[in-house]
Design a protein around this motif. Sequence first.
Motif, PDB file in Angstrom:
ATOM      1  N   GLY A 236       2.233   2.163  -3.215  1.00  0.00           N
ATOM      2  CA  GLY A 236       1.249   2.471  -4.255  1.00  0.00           C
ATOM      3  C   GLY A 236       0.881   1.279  -5.129  1.00  0.00           C
ATOM      4  O   GLY A 236       0.435   1.457  -6.265  1.00  0.00           O
ATOM      5  N   LYS A 237       1.084   0.067  -4.616  1.00  0.00           N
ATOM      6  CA  LYS A 237       0.757  -1.121  -5.423  1.00  0.00           C
ATOM      7  C   LYS A 237      -0.584  -1.708  -4.993  1.00  0.00           C
ATOM      8  O   LYS A 237      -1.012  -1.529  -3.844  1.00  0.00           O
ATOM      9  CB  LYS A 237       1.842  -2.179  -5.226  1.00  0.00           C
ATOM     10  CG  LYS A 237       3.243  -1.706  -5.569  1.00  0.00           C
ATOM     11  CD  LYS A 237       3.839  -2.597  -6.610  1.00  0.00           C
ATOM     12  CE  LYS A 237       5.227  -2.098  -6.988  1.00  0.00           C
ATOM     13  NZ  LYS A 237       5.764  -2.811  -8.115  1.00  0.00           N
TER      14      LYS A 237
ATOM     15  N   LYS B 132       0.821  -1.212   0.000  1.00  0.00           N
ATOM     16  CA  LYS B 132       0.000   0.000   0.000  1.00  0.00           C
ATOM     17  C   LYS B 132       0.859   1.268   0.000  1.00  0.00           C
ATOM     18  O   LYS B 132       0.614   2.189  -0.763  1.00  0.00           O
ATOM     19  CB  LYS B 132      -0.937  -0.004   1.206  1.00  0.00           C
ATOM     20  CG  LYS B 132      -2.060  -1.011   1.091  1.00  0.00           C
ATOM     21  CD  LYS B 132      -2.964  -0.653  -0.080  1.00  0.00           C
ATOM     22  CE  LYS B 132      -4.086  -1.643  -0.284  1.00  0.00           C
ATOM     23  NZ  LYS B 132      -5.069  -1.635   0.785  1.00  0.00           N
ATOM     24  N   GLU B 133       1.888   1.271   0.861  1.00  0.00           N
ATOM     25  CA  GLU B 133       2.693   2.505   0.918  1.00  0.00           C
ATOM     26  C   GLU B 133       3.533   2.700  -0.335  1.00  0.00           C
ATOM     27  O   GLU B 133       3.965   3.800  -0.631  1.00  0.00           O
ATOM     28  CB  GLU B 133       3.543   2.560   2.205  1.00  0.00           C
ATOM     29  CG  GLU B 133       4.519   1.440   2.379  1.00  0.00           C
ATOM     30  CD  GLU B 133       5.236   1.524   3.735  1.00  0.00           C
ATOM     31  OE1 GLU B 133       4.575   1.222   4.740  1.00  0.00           O
ATOM     32  OE2 GLU B 133       6.432   1.879   3.750  1.00  0.00           O
TER      33      GLU B 133
END
Lengths: 384, 424
Positions: free
Chosen positions: B55-56, B52-53
């Motif tokens: 951006g996936k 998540k961090e």
Amino acid sequence: MTDDLETLREVREINSSFPYTAPIRAWKEQGKKVIAFECTYVPEEIIHAAGILPIRLTGDSRELDLEEANAYMYINTCSFVRSCLELVLRKQYDFLDGFVSATTCDSSRRLTDVWKYYKLTPFVYILNVPRKMTERAHKLYREEVQDLKQRLEEFFDVEISAQALRQAIKVYNKGRELLRELYELRKSDTPPITGSEVLEVLNAGFKMPREQFNDLLGRLVEEASSGQRAVEGKFRLMVNGSPLNNADFIKTIEDLGGLVVVDELCTGARYWWDLVDADPEIDPIEALSRRYLNNFPCPRMFPPEGRFDQVLQMVEDYHVDGIVSEIVRYCVHCAHDQPLLRRRLEKQGVPVLELNVEYGMPGTGQIRTRVQAFLEMLERRTKK
Amino acid sequence: MKVQAVDTTKLEEVIQGLEVGAQLERRRPDRVCDAVCYELLADYFRKAQKAKEEGKYLVCHTTTIPPEVFYAMDIVPLQLESVGTLASQIVQNFGDALSAASAFGLVPEVCSAHRLLAGQTILGWLPRPDAIVWSNQVCDNTAKSGNLLVELSGCPGFFLERPYRYTEGGVQYFAQELEELVHFLEELTGRNMDWDRLAEIMEQSRRLMELHREIRELRKAVPSPWRNLWYIHMMGTELYMAGTPEAITHFETIRDEVKKRAEGGEGYIHEERYRVLTLFVPPAYSWTLLGWMQRKHGAISVAEPYFSYRDGGEIDPTKPLDSLARKSFYCPICRPMYGPAEEGILHDTVRDALEYKAEGTVYFAHIGCRQTDACIRIIKDALLEEAGIPTLILDMDLYDPTYAPDDQLKDKLEGFFELLDERK
């Protein structure tokens, strides 16, 4: 409640010689074949159209000692399947010429593996049943049904004609219509028949030629519709969950003051709910495969909302006050659905009693106590 | 039931446990393969934790969903059972997850692997996925648990359905299901599938299968060049990382080690005493049992029929979905678990017993696994009749040590080894 319905005596007479009932015996004495099917996703009409008597493979209507079956299938196979196997190993199903199952659950699939390995009947077939109800799934299932037809023709050296299939559809639809009439009568505030009696009727139907069953059902519906009998109960209940054949289980609930007005069981409503399209313009295999794949869904089907919505609709149609969910241990499909279904029912204000049982269990002991407590809870709700 | 806020502390414990394990194994020349495996796994979980961090998109899935599709779309996959399996060995109080599932309403008859999945989700141990994908390829539990996970996670889900029999119609059906999965992922991510990339990944998947088969052949050597635990390591890599270069590195490391020993006539242990087939897997909390069997008793697991590539076609990278569909009918776990026993697990087990000169079979009977356990009797009878070897049934629960403690399993195994001695 007034006296027993006359037709129920016939039902009990048939059930008394379970599983080799008098109608099956008479059929065999004519030199004709019998095939057991194990799941509601097996189109009986195909077997019927081959001139073979399809009967439902079930365990006894009581809890059995599963000593022999446990030696062949591990204890985490559900006790419904182990009960069926127990009776087969005890030679009580020795009159069978074949077995048709479906890939509907782990237990059913593995029972078929065991059945094949030990050659328990001359003919064995397993029907691949998709979990989805899409057009693609329908096409796959239709091919399977067609394959079953072909295998039956080859093995038993018979021809299953389109005409015979249409006739079988007509006969089985008649049975479904009569069962619907019987269930419709149960919508009444004081229905003419109890839930346990209906289960007895269905049990008999699984073990006799359908034409004879239709005749019996017709008379039963007529008798029940006469207005001579009215059954009362404090609360209107639905029984749902895993395969159930023990009518005494329901009788216990009813003796305690609950009135079982409808069920959501594969040995009950889910078995007969939808009709096969009898339009002569439609290919009978097509009509059969559509009906069987799209019938009232078993908990195995995807998405689960199909089943949940139908249960909620039944609750409304039959004015159900509460639900008794009987889940046979290791009936994984029901076990996974239950927390989701329960939440939906409770959201609608319908209380649920969950009973983890073994197949064939009577409603005694702990079950009786829990049902009693459930009915008391319903009573308290009414008073509030 | 309220789902708790995400807190990946438990996942971090798993990652750190793997990293420490990898460091320890790196110090031992005979454990390089193990070190590689733990490093890969730590990296796999780290990617999921950080998805998540970075951006996936993160897609959680149940076992046997072909991960190649996710890798080709630059989606980070997380195989849910893998977390439970490792957590049961590393994480303190992992039993809380089973309790949470029970409180939600899942009865003990539901496989503990799937109760763990639900429990982990309820307790917020895993990062919140963008989607969940599950299938019927193993058992009824795998087919059903996705419904509940999707509801708990509040994310979209896709159920991938594979037919029972390996027929052309079945392959076509499953290939179309995979195509639909691709559309689902395209809609989720707003990106189109990179078919060239998928073809490259399928080539790596083909290579992995080739290595698997090569290793199987090398394992026929007597004495056995094999460390028992490696089959579980290979199974993990295959299930989580098929189609990646990392997976190939792991298999090549094992292949090189096995080949070196086989060519030198050197066994993994000094004295090989028993050659056994291993059916299914030992409890996740006690994989050390496999090392104990080998080290203390000289018992070599010569083959594991539930985890093997046997018959089946080749992967054609130019037809990726068709190849993936076919592979799903004959690859490890899938073929033996969901398909007819007669031409599947029963046939493969007897053949392995004969080809690998097995003297006995150890069958791990997980109380939650109705698919494998229901085959015990037919397999036992077939092995005795056709290969003349006995079978030991070890009752256990994959994740619950209270069901069959380690000592109890060891006692039963020792009794079995005595039986094998008497038969020599």
